[in-house]
Design a protein around this motif. Structure first.
Motif, PDB file in Angstrom:
ATOM      1  N   GLN A   1     -11.009 -11.099   8.842  1.00  0.00           N
ATOM      2  CA  GLN A   1     -11.575 -11.211   7.502  1.00  0.00           C
ATOM      3  C   GLN A   1     -12.641 -10.148   7.244  1.00  0.00           C
ATOM      4  O   GLN A   1     -13.451 -10.283   6.334  1.00  0.00           O
ATOM      5  N   GLY A   2     -12.643  -9.103   8.049  1.00  0.00           N
ATOM      6  CA  GLY A   2     -13.648  -8.059   7.926  1.00  0.00           C
ATOM      7  C   GLY A   2     -13.246  -6.942   6.985  1.00  0.00           C
ATOM      8  O   GLY A   2     -12.462  -7.145   6.045  1.00  0.00           O
ATOM      9  N   PRO A   3     -13.754  -5.730   7.233  1.00  0.00           N
ATOM     10  CA  PRO A   3     -13.529  -4.621   6.309  1.00  0.00           C
ATOM     11  C   PRO A   3     -12.064  -4.257   6.096  1.00  0.00           C
ATOM     12  O   PRO A   3     -11.705  -3.685   5.067  1.00  0.00           O
ATOM     13  N   THR A   4     -11.213  -4.553   7.085  1.00  0.00           N
ATOM     14  CA  THR A   4      -9.803  -4.180   6.948  1.00  0.00           C
ATOM     15  C   THR A   4      -9.006  -5.164   6.104  1.00  0.00           C
ATOM     16  O   THR A   4      -7.808  -4.951   5.865  1.00  0.00           O
ATOM     17  N   ALA A   5      -9.633  -6.240   5.626  1.00  0.00           N
ATOM     18  CA  ALA A   5      -8.893  -7.346   5.000  1.00  0.00           C
ATOM     19  C   ALA A   5      -8.102  -6.907   3.777  1.00  0.00           C
ATOM     20  O   ALA A   5      -6.927  -7.262   3.626  1.00  0.00           O
ATOM     21  N   ARG A   6      -8.716  -6.137   2.871  1.00  0.00           N
ATOM     22  CA  ARG A   6      -7.999  -5.774   1.645  1.00  0.00           C
ATOM     23  C   ARG A   6      -6.789  -4.886   1.940  1.00  0.00           C
ATOM     24  O   ARG A   6      -5.706  -5.082   1.378  1.00  0.00           O
ATOM     25  N   ALA A   7      -6.974  -3.924   2.842  1.00  0.00           N
ATOM     26  CA  ALA A   7      -5.845  -3.078   3.217  1.00  0.00           C
ATOM     27  C   ALA A   7      -4.777  -3.896   3.927  1.00  0.00           C
ATOM     28  O   ALA A   7      -3.579  -3.625   3.795  1.00  0.00           O
ATOM     29  N   ALA A   8      -5.204  -4.922   4.679  1.00  0.00           N
ATOM     30  CA  ALA A   8      -4.252  -5.762   5.406  1.00  0.00           C
ATOM     31  C   ALA A   8      -3.383  -6.570   4.448  1.00  0.00           C
ATOM     32  O   ALA A   8      -2.227  -6.882   4.775  1.00  0.00           O
ATOM     33  N   ILE A   9      -3.900  -6.933   3.280  1.00  0.00           N
ATOM     34  CA  ILE A   9      -3.086  -7.646   2.292  1.00  0.00           C
ATOM     35  C   ILE A   9      -1.911  -6.775   1.862  1.00  0.00           C
ATOM     36  O   ILE A   9      -0.764  -7.230   1.785  1.00  0.00           O
ATOM     37  N   ILE A  10      -2.196  -5.513   1.582  1.00  0.00           N
ATOM     38  CA  ILE A  10      -1.141  -4.569   1.205  1.00  0.00           C
ATOM     39  C   ILE A  10      -0.139  -4.429   2.348  1.00  0.00           C
ATOM     40  O   ILE A  10       1.080  -4.456   2.131  1.00  0.00           O
ATOM     41  N   HIS A  11      -0.648  -4.295   3.557  1.00  0.00           N
ATOM     42  CA  HIS A  11       0.207  -4.113   4.730  1.00  0.00           C
ATOM     43  C   HIS A  11       1.075  -5.347   4.974  1.00  0.00           C
ATOM     44  O   HIS A  11       2.285  -5.234   5.259  1.00  0.00           O
ATOM     45  N   ASP A  12       0.478  -6.537   4.850  1.00  0.00           N
ATOM     46  CA  ASP A  12       1.249  -7.779   5.018  1.00  0.00           C
ATOM     47  C   ASP A  12       2.400  -7.844   4.025  1.00  0.00           C
ATOM     48  O   ASP A  12       3.511  -8.257   4.361  1.00  0.00           O
ATOM     49  N   TRP A  13       2.126  -7.450   2.795  1.00  0.00           N
ATOM     50  CA  TRP A  13       3.141  -7.517   1.750  1.00  0.00           C
ATOM     51  C   TRP A  13       4.296  -6.565   2.054  1.00  0.00           C
ATOM     52  O   TRP A  13       5.474  -6.914   1.921  1.00  0.00           O
ATOM     53  N   LEU A  14       3.979  -5.354   2.477  1.00  0.00           N
ATOM     54  CA  LEU A  14       5.024  -4.390   2.821  1.00  0.00           C
ATOM     55  C   LEU A  14       5.836  -4.870   4.016  1.00  0.00           C
ATOM     56  O   LEU A  14       7.057  -4.678   4.069  1.00  0.00           O
ATOM     57  N   TYR A  15       5.178  -5.510   4.977  1.00  0.00           N
ATOM     58  CA  TYR A  15       5.891  -6.055   6.132  1.00  0.00           C
ATOM     59  C   TYR A  15       6.746  -7.248   5.724  1.00  0.00           C
ATOM     60  O   TYR A  15       7.836  -7.453   6.270  1.00  0.00           O
ATOM     61  N   THR A  16       6.266  -8.050   4.783  1.00  0.00           N
ATOM     62  CA  THR A  16       7.046  -9.196   4.324  1.00  0.00           C
ATOM     63  C   THR A  16       8.331  -8.734   3.638  1.00  0.00           C
ATOM     64  O   THR A  16       9.404  -9.299   3.853  1.00  0.00           O
ATOM     65  N   ILE A  17       8.228  -7.701   2.815  1.00  0.00           N
ATOM     66  CA  ILE A  17       9.427  -7.160   2.168  1.00  0.00           C
ATOM     67  C   ILE A  17      10.348  -6.556   3.214  1.00  0.00           C
ATOM     68  O   ILE A  17      11.563  -6.730   3.173  1.00  0.00           O
ATOM     69  N   GLY A  18       9.764  -5.847   4.180  1.00  0.00           N
ATOM     70  CA  GLY A  18      10.544  -5.351   5.301  1.00  0.00           C
ATOM     71  C   GLY A  18      11.637  -4.372   4.932  1.00  0.00           C
ATOM     72  O   GLY A  18      12.771  -4.488   5.418  1.00  0.00           O
ATOM     73  N   GLN A  19      11.312  -3.395   4.094  1.00  0.00           N
ATOM     74  CA  GLN A  19      12.315  -2.410   3.711  1.00  0.00           C
ATOM     75  C   GLN A  19      12.822  -1.685   4.956  1.00  0.00           C
ATOM     76  O   GLN A  19      12.030  -1.165   5.759  1.00  0.00           O
ATOM     77  N   PRO A  20      14.140  -1.620   5.159  1.00  0.00           N
ATOM     78  CA  PRO A  20      14.696  -1.002   6.367  1.00  0.00           C
ATOM     79  C   PRO A  20      14.209   0.437   6.554  1.00  0.00           C
ATOM     80  O   PRO A  20      14.134   1.212   5.597  1.00  0.00           O
ATOM     81  N   ASN A  21      13.867   0.751   7.806  1.00  0.00           N
ATOM     82  CA  ASN A  21      13.469   2.101   8.209  1.00  0.00           C
ATOM     83  C   ASN A  21      12.203   2.593   7.511  1.00  0.00           C
ATOM     84  O   ASN A  21      11.976   3.805   7.422  1.00  0.00           O
ATOM     85  N   MET A  22      11.380   1.673   7.017  1.00  0.00           N
ATOM     86  CA  MET A  22      10.172   2.066   6.303  1.00  0.00           C
ATOM     87  C   MET A  22       8.903   1.493   6.945  1.00  0.00           C
ATOM     88  O   MET A  22       7.862   1.465   6.313  1.00  0.00           O
ATOM     89  N   ARG A  23       9.003   1.048   8.187  1.00  0.00           N
ATOM     90  CA  ARG A  23       7.813   0.464   8.831  1.00  0.00           C
ATOM     91  C   ARG A  23       6.732   1.519   9.057  1.00  0.00           C
ATOM     92  O   ARG A  23       5.540   1.247   8.862  1.00  0.00           O
ATOM     93  N   LEU A  24       7.116   2.712   9.468  1.00  0.00           N
ATOM     94  CA  LEU A  24       6.134   3.771   9.665  1.00  0.00           C
ATOM     95  C   LEU A  24       5.409   4.083   8.364  1.00  0.00           C
ATOM     96  O   LEU A  24       4.189   4.265   8.346  1.00  0.00           O
ATOM     97  N   GLN A  25       6.158   4.135   7.267  1.00  0.00           N
ATOM     98  CA  GLN A  25       5.525   4.393   5.973  1.00  0.00           C
ATOM     99  C   GLN A  25       4.560   3.266   5.608  1.00  0.00           C
ATOM    100  O   GLN A  25       3.464   3.520   5.089  1.00  0.00           O
TER     101      GLN A  25
END
Length: 240
Positions: free
Chosen positions: A100-124
């Motif tokens: 819940q620290g400074p990385t939290a807001r960026a982690a929300i974006i990251h969680d969402w991209l991981y939830t969608i899980g677009q193939p071959n786009m994890r590095l992006q």
């Protein structure tokens, strides 16, 4: 000269007395509060007390959370009621990276991209996470640790079906149906260099506007005519 000196002393004393009786004035500087323009640039996560994921607290968003990646120009909007655990840090690593620290807001974006899980786009997705941490003011030390952590151990959490979860904070015990079909990409639009992104958000634009529920129309009133209605009109007494 003595009387003059005495008169001067009396006059000086009177002036000092008047000065002491006079009302003192103090300059007070009142800070001017900046005008706050409503926007969804900052998410308002609500903790779900009765839910957790592998020992980590879960949160839901009460409004959608938009972000624009300056390199790709992708406008990524996390919808409201989406459930996130912020930075997916195991308990033994939380002494270095606070979920819940400074990385939290960026982690929300990251969680969402991981939830969608677009193939071959994890590095992006990881690279967007890195740039989002920088944009949200995370220092270089913690940015590097968090980025290397997701690169090394994030593959198992990419595109998990169970992460497609939405909860209304007003009804935390009920999982809400998804507001839309799961997209194939995390970007809802592309704005090169993110030019005009802030103005777009401040205009009140929503990627996922709430559905307008129209009030139910009352059923039509029908009148049934009985066979003897015309006969009753001919009675000499009034119809009750």
């Amino acid at each position: 000269m003595t009387w003059r000196r005495g008169a001067a002393l009396v006059l000086a004393g009177a002036m000092m007395a008047l000065a002491g009786c006079a009302e003192k004035t103090t300059t007070v500087y009142v800070p001017v509060a900046p005008k706050v323009v409503p926007s969804s640039l900052t998410p308002q996560p609500v903790i779900l007390f009765n839910r957790s994921k592998e020992g980590r607290k879960l949160f839901t968003l009460n409004e959608e959370f938009p972000y624009c990646d300056p390199v790709t120009g992708y406008v990524i909007v996390v919808p409201k009621w989406y459930v996130t655990d912020f930075a997916s840090v195991p308990w033994y690593g939380q002494g270095v990276i606070d979920p819940q620290g400074p990385t939290a807001r960026a982690a929300i974006i990251h969680d969402w991209l991981y939830t969608i899980g677009q193939p071959n786009m994890r590095l992006q997705a990881d690279d967007i996470f890195y740039r989002a941490m920088i944009a949200f003011g995370v220092d270089q030390f913690h940015t590097g640790i968090a980025y290397n952590a997701v690169r090394a151990g994030g593959e198992g959490g990419y595109g998990l079906k169970g992460d497609w979860l939405f909860i209304d904070p007003a009804r935390p015990d009920v999982s809400q149906p998804a507001p839309f079909v799961k997209p194939i990409s995390g970007a809802v639009r592309v704005m090169p260099g993110c030019r005009g992104f802030r103005e777009l958000i401040l205009s009140g634009w929503k990627a996922y506007p709430d559905k307008v529920v129209l009030p139910a129309a009352p059923p039509p009133v029908t009148t049934t005519k009985m066979p003897y209605d015309d006969l009753v009109k001919k009675f000499p007494w009034k119809k009750k």
